[in-house]
Design a protein around this motif. Structure first.
Motif, PDB file in Angstrom:
ATOM      1  N   LYS A 112      38.967  44.433  29.410  1.00 42.15           N
ATOM      2  CA  LYS A 112      38.270  45.233  30.420  1.00 42.15           C
ATOM      3  C   LYS A 112      38.947  45.141  31.772  1.00 42.15           C
ATOM      4  O   LYS A 112      39.266  46.157  32.405  1.00 42.15           O
ATOM      5  CB  LYS A 112      36.810  44.756  30.551  1.00 42.15           C
ATOM      6  CG  LYS A 112      36.054  44.710  29.259  1.00 42.15           C
ATOM      7  CD  LYS A 112      34.636  44.217  29.448  1.00 42.15           C
ATOM      8  CE  LYS A 112      34.516  42.806  29.968  1.00 42.15           C
ATOM      9  NZ  LYS A 112      34.756  41.755  28.964  1.00 42.15           N
ATOM     10  N   THR A 113      39.164  43.909  32.222  1.00 42.97           N
ATOM     11  CA  THR A 113      39.795  43.709  33.521  1.00 42.97           C
ATOM     12  C   THR A 113      41.198  44.317  33.541  1.00 42.97           C
ATOM     13  O   THR A 113      41.609  44.936  34.520  1.00 42.97           O
ATOM     14  CB  THR A 113      39.858  42.212  33.863  1.00 42.97           C
ATOM     15  OG1 THR A 113      38.527  41.713  33.951  1.00 42.97           O
ATOM     16  CG2 THR A 113      40.560  41.972  35.181  1.00 42.97           C
ATOM     17  N   THR A 114      41.906  44.170  32.430  1.00 42.76           N
ATOM     18  CA  THR A 114      43.266  44.706  32.361  1.00 42.76           C
ATOM     19  C   THR A 114      43.263  46.223  32.570  1.00 42.76           C
ATOM     20  O   THR A 114      44.081  46.749  33.316  1.00 42.76           O
ATOM     21  CB  THR A 114      43.894  44.345  31.006  1.00 42.76           C
ATOM     22  OG1 THR A 114      43.796  42.940  30.831  1.00 42.76           O
ATOM     23  CG2 THR A 114      45.345  44.763  30.960  1.00 42.76           C
TER      24      THR A 114
ATOM     25  N   PHE B 259      36.149  43.199  43.262  1.00 37.50           N
ATOM     26  CA  PHE B 259      36.736  42.247  42.332  1.00 37.50           C
ATOM     27  C   PHE B 259      35.688  41.309  41.754  1.00 37.50           C
ATOM     28  O   PHE B 259      34.661  41.042  42.377  1.00 37.50           O
ATOM     29  CB  PHE B 259      37.827  41.433  43.034  1.00 37.50           C
ATOM     30  CG  PHE B 259      39.032  42.258  43.382  1.00 37.50           C
ATOM     31  CD1 PHE B 259      40.079  42.382  42.474  1.00 37.50           C
ATOM     32  CD2 PHE B 259      39.119  42.920  44.589  1.00 37.50           C
ATOM     33  CE1 PHE B 259      41.183  43.154  42.781  1.00 37.50           C
ATOM     34  CE2 PHE B 259      40.217  43.697  44.903  1.00 37.50           C
ATOM     35  CZ  PHE B 259      41.257  43.816  43.998  1.00 37.50           C
ATOM     36  N   GLN B 260      36.016  40.809  40.559  1.00 42.79           N
ATOM     37  CA  GLN B 260      35.123  39.887  39.849  1.00 42.79           C
ATOM     38  C   GLN B 260      34.780  38.686  40.736  1.00 42.79           C
ATOM     39  O   GLN B 260      33.669  38.213  40.758  1.00 42.79           O
ATOM     40  CB  GLN B 260      35.818  39.430  38.566  1.00 42.79           C
ATOM     41  CG  GLN B 260      34.906  38.769  37.566  1.00 42.79           C
ATOM     42  CD  GLN B 260      35.504  38.743  36.163  1.00 42.79           C
ATOM     43  OE1 GLN B 260      36.588  39.230  35.917  1.00 42.79           O
ATOM     44  NE2 GLN B 260      34.778  38.181  35.234  1.00 42.79           N
ATOM     45  N   SER B 261      35.796  38.238  41.509  1.00 46.77           N
ATOM     46  CA  SER B 261      35.579  37.079  42.383  1.00 46.77           C
ATOM     47  C   SER B 261      35.294  37.508  43.817  1.00 46.77           C
ATOM     48  O   SER B 261      35.285  36.686  44.715  1.00 46.77           O
ATOM     49  CB  SER B 261      36.829  36.214  42.363  1.00 46.77           C
ATOM     50  OG  SER B 261      37.936  37.009  42.752  1.00 46.77           O
TER      51      SER B 261
ATOM     52  N   LEU C 192      34.522  48.473  39.523  1.00 49.08           N
ATOM     53  CA  LEU C 192      33.704  47.283  39.736  1.00 49.08           C
ATOM     54  C   LEU C 192      33.878  46.331  38.560  1.00 49.08           C
ATOM     55  O   LEU C 192      33.522  46.664  37.432  1.00 49.08           O
ATOM     56  CB  LEU C 192      32.232  47.658  39.881  1.00 49.08           C
ATOM     57  CG  LEU C 192      31.897  48.636  40.998  1.00 49.08           C
ATOM     58  CD1 LEU C 192      31.598  50.011  40.431  1.00 49.08           C
ATOM     59  CD2 LEU C 192      30.724  48.141  41.812  1.00 49.08           C
ATOM     60  N   ASP C 193      34.437  45.162  38.834  1.00 47.69           N
ATOM     61  CA  ASP C 193      34.713  44.208  37.767  1.00 47.69           C
ATOM     62  C   ASP C 193      33.624  43.131  37.715  1.00 47.69           C
ATOM     63  O   ASP C 193      33.642  42.188  38.495  1.00 47.69           O
ATOM     64  CB  ASP C 193      36.082  43.572  37.975  1.00 47.69           C
ATOM     65  CG  ASP C 193      36.569  42.845  36.729  1.00 47.69           C
ATOM     66  OD1 ASP C 193      35.769  42.726  35.776  1.00 47.69           O
ATOM     67  OD2 ASP C 193      37.727  42.417  36.714  1.00 47.69           O
ATOM     68  N   GLU C 194      32.693  43.295  36.822  1.00 49.85           N
ATOM     69  CA  GLU C 194      31.568  42.365  36.655  1.00 49.85           C
ATOM     70  C   GLU C 194      31.003  41.925  38.000  1.00 49.85           C
ATOM     71  O   GLU C 194      30.914  40.724  38.279  1.00 49.85           O
ATOM     72  CB  GLU C 194      32.014  41.144  35.850  1.00 49.85           C
ATOM     73  CG  GLU C 194      32.653  41.529  34.540  1.00 49.85           C
ATOM     74  CD  GLU C 194      32.643  40.416  33.512  1.00 49.85           C
ATOM     75  OE1 GLU C 194      31.801  39.524  33.619  1.00 49.85           O
ATOM     76  OE2 GLU C 194      33.472  40.455  32.600  1.00 49.85           O
ATOM     77  N   PRO C 195      30.608  42.885  38.848  1.00 55.89           N
ATOM     78  CA  PRO C 195      30.201  42.507  40.196  1.00 55.89           C
ATOM     79  C   PRO C 195      28.910  41.704  40.216  1.00 55.89           C
ATOM     80  O   PRO C 195      28.626  41.032  41.184  1.00 55.89           O
ATOM     81  CB  PRO C 195      30.005  43.851  40.897  1.00 55.89           C
ATOM     82  CG  PRO C 195      29.692  44.804  39.806  1.00 55.89           C
ATOM     83  CD  PRO C 195      30.464  44.329  38.603  1.00 55.89           C
TER      84      PRO C 195
HETATM   85 MG   LIG Z   1      37.544  40.319  33.292  1.00 55.04          MG
END
Ligand SMILES: [Mg+2]
Ligand SMILES: Nc1ncnc2c1ncn2[C@@H]1O[C@H](COP(=O)(O)OP(=O)(O)OP(=O)(O)O)[C@@H](O)[C@H]1O
Lengths: 324, 358
Positions: free
Chosen positions: B49-51, B88-90, B164-167
Motif C-alpha cells: 500500500k505504502t509503496t 505521511f504515516q508518521s 493519506l497513509d494510515e493517518p
Molecule cells: Mg505502509
C-alpha cells in the motif's frame, strides 16, 4: 469499597503513616544525592586539580612582575596587560600604542575562522555522503576519516611541508607541466598555515556532522520534497536546521583548537607568521616573560568565551523570535 | 478532460533488493481513481500500500509501468513537480518549525505572497480546529493534534489529489472514530480526490467510495464497499473483510439465476456466482450474520455460544469435520435464542452465499 478503605484506620495512624512515608522519601533523596556526588567526585577532583588550580596560577602570574631569567617576581604589576597594547619607548619611556600583538591575535582569529568555514564547506558534503551510505558500509567511512589520527600530527605536518615547499610535490608538478616557470611560494605563508589547520582539524568537523546527519530522519526530507521544495531548499530549510547541533559542535571543535594551534603555525609558518599559541610559547621560552605569556593565555581564553556567549545569546534570541 | 482518471497506475511493478532477497512490493498493479473519489487501498501489512502511494507521490520510481495524473504521465517528474500532497504515516511534521510554519511550508515553496500565505494558514487552522495553537512545536502536540496539522499542511496547497497513509492508525479508538467522520466530510466539502491507505477493514468500509483490496503486491478486488463485502471474488478478500465461513460443497446445477449446492450436514443452498460444471466441488463463502437458525432442526448442533452484546456468536457443528459460525441477534430482553447442545435447522436465503474462485 470506599467505606472499607476508610473506616478501619484511625486518623492518628494515618498521620503517622504519612510521616513515615515522608521521612523515608527524604532519606532516599539524601542517599540519592550522596551517590550522585560520589559518582561525580573523581571527575570533579581531576578538573579541580588539573584545570582550575593551574588557571588560578596563570591568573595570579599575569599580575606579577617578570623575573629576569624566567619565572616571576612577587609584586603586583599590570605590565603584562599594558604590554599587550602599548610599547615603551626605549629613549623617553613613553607608552605608545602598538599593534604588533593585536596583529597576531587578529591573524589567529582570521586563520581559525577561515579554517572553520572551509572545514564546514568541505566537511558537510563529506559527512552527508557518509550518512547516506548503506548502514553496513558507514563504519568503514568513519574508520577512514579517523585514519589520520593514527599518525602523529608532527609527522603529518612535516609531510605537508614536503608537499608544499618550493621543491615539493605541487611545485614539481606545476614546473613539469610548464604552468609556471618559477615555483610558487606556499610554505611559510598564512596560506600554508590555513591549509595546515584545515587538514589537521577536518575530522573534528566531519565526525560531529556525520553523527547528526546519520540520525536525521529522511522522512522529513521526503515530506519537504512532497511540499514542492527543490533540492536546494530542502538542504537549507530542512537538513541544515536539523543538523545544526552537529554544525555547532563541529565549528567549536575546529575553531577552539585552531585559534590556539601551536605546531601547525610553527612548522608551516616558519616562525615568521606567528599565531597566539606561538606567542605564548615564546614568552615561556626564549622571551622569558611569564606574566605576559599568562596574560596572553587569559586574553585568548576570554576571546573564546566571548565568542561562545555571543553565539549562545544569538541562537537563544532566534529560537525565541521564531516562537513568538 | 472529464474522462481521464484523476490518478491512474498502469501495470506498475516495483521490486526492492536483488535476486535472493528480491521483494515484489507491487506486481502488475493497475488502478484508475476517479476525480472527487474517496479511494481506499486496503490490505494486510506489507502488501504494498505504502509503496503504491510513494510511487504516486514520486518518492519512488517503478521498475515498469506508468503513473498518470489527470491523464498525463508523471513517472519522470520529481515529487515537487507533482500536484499531489501526502499525509505521511508518521506525519513527518518538521520538528524545528511551529505549527504555522509547517502549514505555510508548501505555500512558501510555491512562492505565494506573504499575505496570501498568512490567510491560507489561518483558514487551515480553522478547518482542522487548531486555532490558537499555531505557535506550538510538533513536539508539544498530542497525536490527534499532530495528525490535524499534517492534514492541514497537505490541504493548504489545495492539491488535486491527497494521499493519506494510515493517518488514523496512531490514534486511540475514540479519536479515530471521530476523525473518520471529519475526514469524510472534509473530502466531500473540498472535492479533493483522496487516496486513503488503511489495513482496518471497518475504516475502509465506512469511508470509501471504492476500495482496492491488495495482497502480496497485487490488487485482489476493486469495487464499492458493498461489492467487496457482499460479493468477494476470492478466498483472500472474503477472509480479510469481515468474518466468513468457507464451506466445501458440491455444485448440483443452476436454478433461477443461482447455483444449487449441497454442503456437509446435507443442507442445500442457492449460491450467487458464475455457475461451475454440475458435480464440481466448490468453495462457498457464507457470512455468519446471513444464516437463519431454526429450533428443532436436524442440520447441526450448537456447540458454543458467545455473547457479544447485541448478538450472540454460535458455533454449529454440521458434521464431525465441519463447523459453521452463525451470528444471531439476541432477543429484546438480551437473552440468547439458542442454548448449547440444542439441535438446529439451517436456512440460507438464496444468493446470501457466494461461490469463490479459490
Ligand atoms: Mg505502509
Ligand atoms: N525501501 C525498501 N527496501 C526494501 N524493501 C522494501 C522497501 N520498502 C518496502 N519494502 C517491502 O515491500 C513490501 C511492501 O511494503 P509497503 O511498505 O508498501 O507495505 P504496506 O502495505 O504499506 O504495509 P504496512 O501496512 O505495514 O505499512 C514489504 O514486503 C516491504 O518489506
Amino acid at each position: 469499597m470506599t467505606e472499607a478503605a476508610l473506616s478501619p484506620m484511625p486518623a492518628e495512624s494515618l498521620a503517622a503513616t504519612a510521616d513515615r512515608v515522608a521521612s523515608a522519601r527524604a532519606r532516599m533523596h539524601r542517599r540519592f544525592l550522596e551517590i550522585r556526588w560520589g559518582l561525580a567526585g573523581p571527575a570533579l577532583l581531576v578538573i579541580g586539580v588539573f584545570g582550575i588550580v593551574p588557571l588560578l596560577i596563570i591568573l595570579v602570574y599575569s599580575f606579577l612582575k617578570a623575573g629576569s631569567y624566567g619565572g616571576v617576581e612577587w609584586g603586583f604589576s599590570t605590565a603584562a596587560y599594558v604590554q599587550f597594547l602599548f610599547e615603551r619607548d626605549i629613549f623617553d619611556e613613553q607608552l605608545r600604542f602598538a599593534t604588533d600583538y593585536l596583529q597576531i591575535f587578529a591573524r589567529s582569529i582570521l586563520l581559525a575562522l577561515g579554517a572553520t568555514v572551509f572545514c564546514l564547506v568541505i566537511g558537510f558534503p563529506t559527512a552527508y555522503f557518509m550518512a547516506t551510505r548503506p548502514a553496513s558500509s558507514r563504519n568503514l567511512w568513519v574508520f577512514l576519516i579517523t585514519l589520520p589520527f593514527w599518525t602523529n600530527l608532527l609527522i603529518r605536518t612535516y609531510s605537508m611541508m614536503l608537499i608544499i615547499r618550493d621543491e615539493g610535490l605541487i611545485n614539481d608538478f606545476l614546473l613539469w607541466t610548464g604552468l609556471t616557470g618559477r615555483p610558487i611560494v606556499i610554505l611559510y605563508t598564512d596560506f600554508a598555515i590555513g591549509l595546515g589547520l584545515l587538514y589537521s582539524f577536518l575530522p573534528f568537523m566531519v565526525l560531529p556532522l556525520y553523527a547528526s546527519l546519520e540520525k536525521l530522519d529522511f522522512r522529513f526530507v521526503e515530506a519537504a520534497f512532497d511540499l514542492y521544495a527543490t533540492r536546494g531548499r530542502v538542504l537549507r530549510r530542512i537538513i541544515i536546521p536539523l543538523a545544526k547541533p552537529g554544525i555547532v559542535a563541529g565549528c567549536l571543535l575546529v575553531f577552539i583548537p585552531a585559534i590556539g594551534a601551536f605546531i601547525t603555525p610553527l612548522m608551516l609558518g616558519g616562525g615568521k607568521q606567528m599565531m597566539i599559541g606561538n606567542l605564548i610559547a615564546l614568552q615561556f621560552g626564549s622571551s622569558r616573560n611569564w606574566p605576559f605569556g599568562s596574560a596572553a593565555s587569559l586574553i585568548l581564553m576570554a576571546l573564546v568565551m566571548i565568542a561562545l556567549i555571543i553565539y549562545v545569546r544569538s541562537s537563544a534570541d532566534r529560537s525565541k523570535a521564531s516562537h513568538g | 478532460m472529464a474522462e481521464s482518471a484523476a490518478v491512474e497506475a498502469r501495470s506498475v511493478t516495483k521490486t526492492f533488493g536483488v535476486a535472493p532477497d528480491l521483494v515484489r512490493a507491487l506486481d502488475d498493479v493497475s488502478v484508475a481513481i476517479e476525480e472527487n473519489e474517496f479511494f481506499t487501498l486496503l490490505g494486510p501489512s506489507g502488501c504494498g500500500k505504502t509503496t503504491l502511494l510513494r510511487l504516486i507521490a514520486g518518492l519512488e520510481l517503478p521498475n515498469s509501468g506508468d503513473i498518470l495524473l489527470a491523464g498525463r504521465s508523471v513517472v519522470h517528474l520529481p515529487p515537487h513537480e507533482r500536484p499531489v500532497n501526502t499525509v505521511f504515516q508518521s506525519y513527518a511534521l518538521f520538528p524545528h518549525m511551529s505549527v504555522a510554519q509547517n502549514i505555510a511550508f508548501g505555500l512558501e515553496m510555491r512562492g505565494l505572497a506573504r499575505d496570501e500565505i498568512a490567510r491560507t494558514v489561518g483558514e487551515m487552522l480553522t478547518l482542522v480546529k487548531m486555532q490558537g495553537l499555531d505557535a506550538r512545536r510538533p513536539g508539544q502536540l498530542s497525536g490527534g493534534q499532530q495528525q490535524r496539522v499534517a492534514l492541514a499542511r497537505a490541504l493548504a496547497n489545495h492539491p488535486k489529489v491527497l494521499l493519506l497513509d494510515e493517518p488514523l492508525s496512531a490514534l486511540d479508538l475514540k479519536l479515530r472514530q471521530g476523525m473518520r467522520g471529519e475526514l469524510k466530510s472534509l473530502q466531500r466539502r473540498t472535492g479533493i480526490t483522496f487516496v486513503f491507505v488503511t489495513h482496518d477493514q471497518e475504516e475502509a468500509l465506512t469511508m470509501s467510495d471504492r476500495i482496492a483490496v491488495m495482497d502480496r503486491g497485487r490488487v485482489q478486488q476493486l469495487g464499492t464497499p458493498l461489492d467487496i463485502y457482499e460479493r468477494p471474488v476470492n478466498k483472500f478478500v472474503a477472509d480479510f473483510i469481515g468474518d466468513t465461513n468457507f464451506l466445501e460443497a458440491t455444485a448440483l446445477g443452476e436454478e433461477g439465476g443461482f447455483v444449487r449446492c449441497r454442503c456437509a450436514g446435507g443442507f442445500e443452498l442457492l449460491v450467487g456466482g458464475i455457475p461451475p460444471a454440475p458435480g464440481a466441488t466448490v468453495t462457498v463463502a457464507l457470512r455468519p450474520e446471513k444464516i437463519v437458525l431454526h429450533p428443532g432442526g436436524a442440520h447441526g448442533t450448537v456447540t458454543q455460544a458467545v455473547y457479544v452484546g447485541t448478538d450472540t456468536n454460535y458455533v454449529v457443528q454440521l458434521s464431525v469435520k465441519t463447523d459453521l459460525g452463525v451470528r444471531v441477534q439476541n432477543a429484546v430482553d438480551g437473552r440468547a435464542r439458542f442454548a448449547v447442545g440444542e439441535h438446529v435447522g439451517i436456512e440460507v436465503p438464496p444468493g446470501a452465499a457466494r461461490l469463490l474462485k479459490d
